[in-house]
Scaffold this motif. Structure first.
Motif, PDB file in Angstrom:
ATOM      1  N   ILE A   9      43.119  -1.937  15.863  1.00  0.00           N
ATOM      2  CA  ILE A   9      41.917  -2.224  15.129  1.00  0.00           C
ATOM      3  C   ILE A   9      41.318  -1.165  14.249  1.00  0.00           C
ATOM      4  O   ILE A   9      40.829  -1.185  13.314  1.00  0.00           O
ATOM      5  N   THR A  10      41.623  -0.055  14.879  1.00  0.00           N
ATOM      6  CA  THR A  10      41.154   1.393  14.200  1.00  0.00           C
ATOM      7  C   THR A  10      42.149   1.630  13.184  1.00  0.00           C
ATOM      8  O   THR A  10      41.490   1.988  12.091  1.00  0.00           O
ATOM      9  N   LEU A  11      43.491   1.311  13.185  1.00  0.00           N
ATOM     10  CA  LEU A  11      44.360   1.703  12.020  1.00  0.00           C
ATOM     11  C   LEU A  11      43.905   0.520  10.949  1.00  0.00           C
ATOM     12  O   LEU A  11      43.785   0.898   9.586  1.00  0.00           O
ATOM     13  N   ARG A  12      43.527  -0.639  11.367  1.00  0.00           N
ATOM     14  CA  ARG A  12      43.257  -1.624  10.406  1.00  0.00           C
ATOM     15  C   ARG A  12      41.721  -1.332   9.627  1.00  0.00           C
ATOM     16  O   ARG A  12      41.718  -1.584   8.259  1.00  0.00           O
ATOM     17  N   SER A  13      40.887  -0.643  10.272  1.00  0.00           N
ATOM     18  CA  SER A  13      39.794  -0.472   9.786  1.00  0.00           C
ATOM     19  C   SER A  13      39.969   0.951   8.784  1.00  0.00           C
ATOM     20  O   SER A  13      38.964   1.184   8.082  1.00  0.00           O
ATOM     21  N   LEU A  14      40.826   1.775   9.151  1.00  0.00           N
ATOM     22  CA  LEU A  14      41.122   2.984   8.185  1.00  0.00           C
ATOM     23  C   LEU A  14      41.824   2.667   7.098  1.00  0.00           C
ATOM     24  O   LEU A  14      41.490   3.139   5.974  1.00  0.00           O
ATOM     25  N   ALA A  15      43.044   2.077   7.278  1.00  0.00           N
ATOM     26  CA  ALA A  15      43.846   1.717   5.967  1.00  0.00           C
ATOM     27  C   ALA A  15      43.193   0.548   5.037  1.00  0.00           C
ATOM     28  O   ALA A  15      42.849  -0.409   5.443  1.00  0.00           O
ATOM     29  N   GLY A  16      43.476   0.820   3.781  1.00  0.00           N
ATOM     30  CA  GLY A  16      43.093  -0.026   2.794  1.00  0.00           C
ATOM     31  C   GLY A  16      42.364   0.629   1.599  1.00  0.00           C
ATOM     32  O   GLY A  16      42.706   1.904   1.259  1.00  0.00           O
ATOM     33  N   THR A  17      41.472   0.185   0.708  1.00  0.00           N
ATOM     34  CA  THR A  17      40.871   0.609  -0.385  1.00  0.00           C
ATOM     35  C   THR A  17      39.951   1.966   0.187  1.00  0.00           C
ATOM     36  O   THR A  17      39.759   2.886  -0.891  1.00  0.00           O
ATOM     37  N   GLY A  18      39.661   1.918   1.306  1.00  0.00           N
ATOM     38  CA  GLY A  18      38.768   3.221   1.803  1.00  0.00           C
ATOM     39  C   GLY A  18      39.682   4.404   2.091  1.00  0.00           C
ATOM     40  O   GLY A  18      39.265   5.644   2.416  1.00  0.00           O
ATOM     41  N   SER A  19      41.114   4.127   2.053  1.00  0.00           N
ATOM     42  CA  SER A  19      42.130   5.524   2.123  1.00  0.00           C
ATOM     43  C   SER A  19      42.956   5.398   1.053  1.00  0.00           C
ATOM     44  O   SER A  19      44.183   5.509   1.082  1.00  0.00           O
ATOM     45  N   PRO A  20      42.230   6.054  -0.185  1.00  0.00           N
ATOM     46  CA  PRO A  20      43.352   5.826  -1.415  1.00  0.00           C
ATOM     47  C   PRO A  20      44.113   6.735  -1.497  1.00  0.00           C
ATOM     48  O   PRO A  20      45.397   6.395  -2.066  1.00  0.00           O
ATOM     49  N   ARG A  45      48.491 -15.977  12.368  1.00  0.00           N
ATOM     50  CA  ARG A  45      49.328 -14.605  12.411  1.00  0.00           C
ATOM     51  C   ARG A  45      48.115 -13.884  11.502  1.00  0.00           C
ATOM     52  O   ARG A  45      47.550 -14.271  10.300  1.00  0.00           O
ATOM     53  N   ARG A  46      48.223 -12.427  11.652  1.00  0.00           N
ATOM     54  CA  ARG A  46      47.257 -11.611  11.121  1.00  0.00           C
ATOM     55  C   ARG A  46      48.245 -10.447  10.747  1.00  0.00           C
ATOM     56  O   ARG A  46      48.508  -9.860  11.506  1.00  0.00           O
ATOM     57  N   VAL A  47      48.063  -9.843   9.628  1.00  0.00           N
ATOM     58  CA  VAL A  47      48.732  -8.776   9.069  1.00  0.00           C
ATOM     59  C   VAL A  47      47.671  -7.544   9.418  1.00  0.00           C
ATOM     60  O   VAL A  47      46.501  -7.758   9.675  1.00  0.00           O
ATOM     61  N   ASP A  48      48.356  -6.217   9.125  1.00  0.00           N
ATOM     62  CA  ASP A  48      47.535  -5.110   9.754  1.00  0.00           C
ATOM     63  C   ASP A  48      46.817  -4.584   8.438  1.00  0.00           C
ATOM     64  O   ASP A  48      45.226  -4.330   8.405  1.00  0.00           O
ATOM     65  N   THR A  49      47.365  -4.456   7.411  1.00  0.00           N
ATOM     66  CA  THR A  49      46.852  -3.848   5.982  1.00  0.00           C
ATOM     67  C   THR A  49      47.177  -4.742   4.678  1.00  0.00           C
ATOM     68  O   THR A  49      48.573  -4.675   4.742  1.00  0.00           O
ATOM     69  N   LEU A  50      46.356  -5.274   3.996  1.00  0.00           N
ATOM     70  CA  LEU A  50      46.819  -5.895   2.935  1.00  0.00           C
ATOM     71  C   LEU A  50      45.970  -5.406   1.619  1.00  0.00           C
ATOM     72  O   LEU A  50      44.675  -5.771   1.546  1.00  0.00           O
ATOM     73  N   VAL A  51      46.520  -4.983   0.559  1.00  0.00           N
ATOM     74  CA  VAL A  51      45.573  -4.532  -0.469  1.00  0.00           C
ATOM     75  C   VAL A  51      46.463  -4.843  -2.029  1.00  0.00           C
ATOM     76  O   VAL A  51      47.495  -4.751  -1.776  1.00  0.00           O
ATOM     77  N   ARG A  52      45.647  -4.974  -2.789  1.00  0.00           N
ATOM     78  CA  ARG A  52      46.107  -5.084  -4.172  1.00  0.00           C
ATOM     79  C   ARG A  52      45.996  -3.768  -5.039  1.00  0.00           C
ATOM     80  O   ARG A  52      44.992  -3.201  -4.843  1.00  0.00           O
ATOM     81  N   LEU A  53      47.315  -3.426  -5.430  1.00  0.00           N
ATOM     82  CA  LEU A  53      47.417  -2.211  -6.248  1.00  0.00           C
ATOM     83  C   LEU A  53      47.012  -2.452  -7.492  1.00  0.00           C
ATOM     84  O   LEU A  53      46.904  -3.487  -8.130  1.00  0.00           O
ATOM     85  N   GLU A  62      52.209  -2.494   8.018  1.00  0.00           N
ATOM     86  CA  GLU A  62      52.288  -2.699   9.403  1.00  0.00           C
ATOM     87  C   GLU A  62      52.350  -1.521  10.084  1.00  0.00           C
ATOM     88  O   GLU A  62      53.114  -0.600   9.602  1.00  0.00           O
ATOM     89  N   TRP A  63      51.328  -1.318  11.083  1.00  0.00           N
ATOM     90  CA  TRP A  63      51.472   0.038  11.976  1.00  0.00           C
ATOM     91  C   TRP A  63      52.244  -0.264  13.063  1.00  0.00           C
ATOM     92  O   TRP A  63      51.882  -1.171  14.015  1.00  0.00           O
ATOM     93  N   GLN A  64      53.179   0.511  13.608  1.00  0.00           N
ATOM     94  CA  GLN A  64      53.880   0.036  14.762  1.00  0.00           C
ATOM     95  C   GLN A  64      54.201   1.485  15.539  1.00  0.00           C
ATOM     96  O   GLN A  64      54.591   2.562  15.297  1.00  0.00           O
ATOM     97  N   SER A  65      53.641   1.362  16.996  1.00  0.00           N
ATOM     98  CA  SER A  65      53.867   2.302  17.758  1.00  0.00           C
ATOM     99  C   SER A  65      54.538   2.191  18.880  1.00  0.00           C
ATOM    100  O   SER A  65      55.052   3.313  19.476  1.00  0.00           O
ATOM    101  N   VAL A  66      55.378   1.195  18.974  1.00  0.00           N
ATOM    102  CA  VAL A  66      56.174   0.918  20.221  1.00  0.00           C
ATOM    103  C   VAL A  66      57.342   0.083  19.517  1.00  0.00           C
ATOM    104  O   VAL A  66      57.270  -0.368  18.599  1.00  0.00           O
ATOM    105  N   PRO A  67      58.572   0.404  20.109  1.00  0.00           N
ATOM    106  CA  PRO A  67      59.767  -0.546  19.574  1.00  0.00           C
ATOM    107  C   PRO A  67      59.494  -1.846  19.575  1.00  0.00           C
ATOM    108  O   PRO A  67      58.772  -2.231  20.594  1.00  0.00           O
ATOM    109  N   ASP A  68      59.900  -2.585  18.626  1.00  0.00           N
ATOM    110  CA  ASP A  68      60.001  -4.027  18.741  1.00  0.00           C
ATOM    111  C   ASP A  68      61.175  -4.653  17.955  1.00  0.00           C
ATOM    112  O   ASP A  68      61.391  -4.470  16.625  1.00  0.00           O
TER     113      ASP A  68
END
Length: 286
Positions: A9-20, A45-53, A62-68
């Protein structure tokens, strides 16, 4: 092992147009709009961050902190969902890996399918533009970037958080602590805060309180190890420059980001090497 929900949730809230600065560093273009990250589907399904450039592409992070091991299939599934929702729009998919786990796969290959996406180690991101950004989201995300000067970076982040009004400062500090906890750096943040007019009471947040307890011993040990490794790299650089002259920035960064065993190998070869090329040539100790 599932990723901590609060970290997601934290990473989703930080990344996007708010983190240019982050978006531009990863995609090479600025973000002009946040796009919906949830897609209608029975699998929900829900992705972590999605922005139009700004250049028309769509960036999916996608933010990944453990092996998958399922990451390639997940990324392919996300590709299908996103391209169905935005047909004909070029899509850039990037997994940002956090932590010291083995590098994630960046492809899915079968006898009938070849699918690729990028994987970035968050430590390979340049912290400078994130710290220079006027967006506090970029400033906070800087704790995940870079491989050296961690305490200096934490102090710089706190200096940007300190002037915020109380509610915004408390929110920023909480998000910083969540990211710090994912890397075992909570103790370093708390130590830096001691010298600043900022108050953090992790006991008020059950997640942070538990994170602090679990990370304090482990993180302190890792922080000491990281500091020791950085010190050994700096000593090697000083000795090399005394013998061969100033190093170019690329070579200096190579030494600073090298594993401790590699630095030790270079140190062992220093007396016998007659040139920089011989010292840093590919081979044993490199």
């Amino acid at each position: 092992m599932l990723r901590p929900m609060k970290l997601d949730i934290t990473l989703r809230s930080l990344a996007g147009t708010g983190s240019p600065a982050l978006i531009r560093q990863i995609a090479g273009a600025g973000a002009v709009a946040d796009l919906p990250t949830e897609f209608p589907n029975v699998r929900d399904r829900r992705v972590d961050t999605l922005v139009r450039l700004e250049d028309g592409r769509i960036l999916h992070l996608e933010w990944q902190s453990v092996p998958d091991a399922a990451m390639p299939r997940r990324m392919l599934w996300y590709w299908l969902l996103i391209t169905e929702a935005h047909p004909g729009v070029p899509l850039e998919q990037v997994v940002v890996q956090i932590g010291n786990a083995p590098r994630l796969a960046d492809r899915l290959d079968t006898d009938r399918l070849s699918f690729r996406y990028r994987v970035i180690d968050s430590r390979d991101l340049d912290p400078a533009p994130l710290l220079d950004s006027p967006a506090v989201e970029d400033n906070i995300l800087a704790i995940l970037s870079g491989r050296d000067h961690l305490t200096v970076r934490i102090a710089a982040i706190l200096a940007r958080i300190a002037p915020l009004e109380e509610h915004a400062r408390r929110d920023a500090l909480t998000r910083l602590m969540v990211l710090a906890g994912s890397r075992g750096f909570i103790h370093l943040v708390l130590e830096e805060v001691k010298d600043m007019p900022i108050h953090i009471d992790v006991s008020q947040d059950p997640y942070l309180s538990d994170l602090a307890r679990r990370n304090w011993v482990q993180g302190k040990a890792e922080g000491k190890a990281e500091g020791k490794a950085e010190g050994e790299a700096l000593i090697l650089i000083r000795l090399v420059e005394r013998r061969f002259g100033p190093l170019v920035p690329e070579l200096r960064e190579r030494v600073l980001s090298a594993e401790p065993a590699v630095v030790e190998g270079w140190a062992d070869r220093l007396l016998d090497a007659d040139s920089l090329d011989a010292l840093f040539a590919t081979g044993p100790g490199n």
